[in-house]
Design an enzyme around this catalytic site. Structure first.
Site, PDB file in Angstrom:
ATOM      1  N   LEU A 112      25.569  73.721 -70.774  1.00 56.32           N
ATOM      2  CA  LEU A 112      25.349  74.004 -69.363  1.00 56.32           C
ATOM      3  C   LEU A 112      24.188  74.986 -69.300  1.00 56.32           C
ATOM      4  O   LEU A 112      24.151  75.947 -70.084  1.00 56.32           O
ATOM      5  CB  LEU A 112      26.595  74.629 -68.717  1.00 56.32           C
ATOM      6  CG  LEU A 112      27.830  73.734 -68.592  1.00 56.32           C
ATOM      7  CD1 LEU A 112      29.004  74.535 -68.017  1.00 56.32           C
ATOM      8  CD2 LEU A 112      27.559  72.514 -67.737  1.00 56.32           C
ATOM      9  N   ASP A 113      23.242  74.758 -68.393  1.00 57.27           N
ATOM     10  CA  ASP A 113      22.097  75.653 -68.361  1.00 57.27           C
ATOM     11  C   ASP A 113      22.496  77.025 -67.822  1.00 57.27           C
ATOM     12  O   ASP A 113      23.613  77.226 -67.333  1.00 57.27           O
ATOM     13  CB  ASP A 113      20.936  75.038 -67.574  1.00 57.27           C
ATOM     14  CG  ASP A 113      21.238  74.867 -66.092  1.00 57.27           C
ATOM     15  OD1 ASP A 113      21.631  75.851 -65.444  1.00 57.27           O
ATOM     16  OD2 ASP A 113      21.074  73.752 -65.569  1.00 57.27           O
ATOM     17  N   LYS A 114      21.587  77.949 -67.930  1.00 50.99           N
ATOM     18  CA  LYS A 114      21.860  79.349 -67.598  1.00 50.99           C
ATOM     19  C   LYS A 114      22.380  79.528 -66.184  1.00 50.99           C
ATOM     20  O   LYS A 114      23.249  80.371 -65.928  1.00 50.99           O
ATOM     21  CB  LYS A 114      20.579  80.170 -67.796  1.00 50.99           C
ATOM     22  CG  LYS A 114      20.745  81.661 -67.651  1.00 50.99           C
ATOM     23  CD  LYS A 114      19.444  82.370 -67.997  1.00 50.99           C
ATOM     24  CE  LYS A 114      19.591  83.884 -67.913  1.00 50.99           C
ATOM     25  NZ  LYS A 114      18.321  84.577 -68.273  1.00 50.99           N
ATOM     26  N   GLU A 115      21.894  78.717 -65.249  1.00 49.28           N
ATOM     27  CA  GLU A 115      22.275  78.865 -63.847  1.00 49.28           C
ATOM     28  C   GLU A 115      23.376  77.896 -63.435  1.00 49.28           C
ATOM     29  O   GLU A 115      23.574  77.675 -62.231  1.00 49.28           O
ATOM     30  CB  GLU A 115      21.040  78.679 -62.964  1.00 49.28           C
ATOM     31  CG  GLU A 115      19.934  79.699 -63.229  1.00 49.28           C
ATOM     32  CD  GLU A 115      20.435  81.141 -63.204  1.00 49.28           C
ATOM     33  OE1 GLU A 115      21.271  81.462 -62.327  1.00 49.28           O
ATOM     34  OE2 GLU A 115      20.017  81.937 -64.061  1.00 49.28           O
TER      35      GLU A 115
END
Length: 254
Positions: A112-115
């Site tokens: 899952l990306d940072k945001e």
């Protein structure tokens, strides 16, 4: 594990992050390692690595950490990344220090990306990891999406068509499901894992994602009592919700 491993105690505990073999020897000599209530006196003793070992062995009065084959579900908070290399907070920093020294190491099952927040799986079982992320598994992932602008009304049809192209790519996306919750809030269920896929899907139809949260993988929901940053060990029943027994129908998010 299909075959029971037998490991020297010092190697087993070193692989689980309890320290070097020398440090493990010192724990044993101090009488701090017990099996079935009996103090183990020899760090060379071979131990059968069975599923119930954590319930039978104690280190300094506490249950042994789960042996290899560990699978976690983690509620990934915003602002942390799934990489070992990127700068800033990492999901691995949410785990106990000792767990970060395990061999084989724990890895995220996909990213899952940072945001993006939500349900993230982690395991030290490489075969299981690849079974879950393999395109052949056709495992669905559902996201709660908050949008910058109201829906136009044709997004569900476009996503389900199997013809939507992302910018810079030459292969259309597989069909995806869209469930409208409000004009600017939806659930999107996909079976692929292309780079920033959900964000790029909405960009392709002229919208912008302002918040993204994964709340389901296959039939496994993110538990409501698992707060951001918290994790728990998955049970066999949890795993069946993601990988049903061979021959059973594949799970799709409802």
């Amino acid at each position: 594990m299909s075959k029971t491993l037998n490991l020297r105690l010092d190697r087993l505990l070193a692989n689980l992050g309890y320290g070097s073999r020398r440090e493990v020897q010192q724990l044993v000599w101090a009488g701090l390692v017990t099996l079935d209530g009996e103090v183990i006196e020899d760090s060379d003793q071979r131990i059968a690595v069975t599923r119930d070992l954590s319930a039978r062995m104690q280190i300094q009065g506490k249950p042994l950490d789960p042996p290899p084959g560990l699978i976690l579900m983690l509620h990934k908070p915003l602002g942390v990344t799934c990489s070992h290399k990127e700068a800033g907070p990492l999901v691995y920093s949410l785990l106990p220090d000792r767990w970060r020294r395990r061999d084989p190491a724990l890895s995220t099952v996909g990213r899952l990306d940072k945001e993006t927040s939500g349900l993230l799986l982690m395991t030290d079982d490489g075969n299981l990891l690849h079974r879950i992320i393999s395109p052949r598994a056709n495992i669905s992932k559902r996201y709660h999406v908050t949008l910058d602008r109201p829906l136009k009304g044709d997004e569900a049809e476009i996503f389900a068509s199997g013809s939507l192209m992302l910018e810079g790519e030459d292969k259309p996306l597989l069909p995806a499901q869209l469930e409208v919750l409000s004009p600017t809030s939806v659930h999107v269920t996909i079976t692929e894992g292309r780079y920033h896929q959900v964000r790029r899907m909405f960009a392709a139809v002229g919208n912008h994602v302002t918040a993204l949260h994964r709340n389901r993988i296959a039939a496994l929901d993110l538990p409501t009592d698992l707060e951001p940053g918290q994790f728990r060990i998955m049970s066999e029943a949890d795993l069946v919700l993601i990988l049903p027994p061979s021959g059973a129908a594949s799970h799709q998010a409802s």
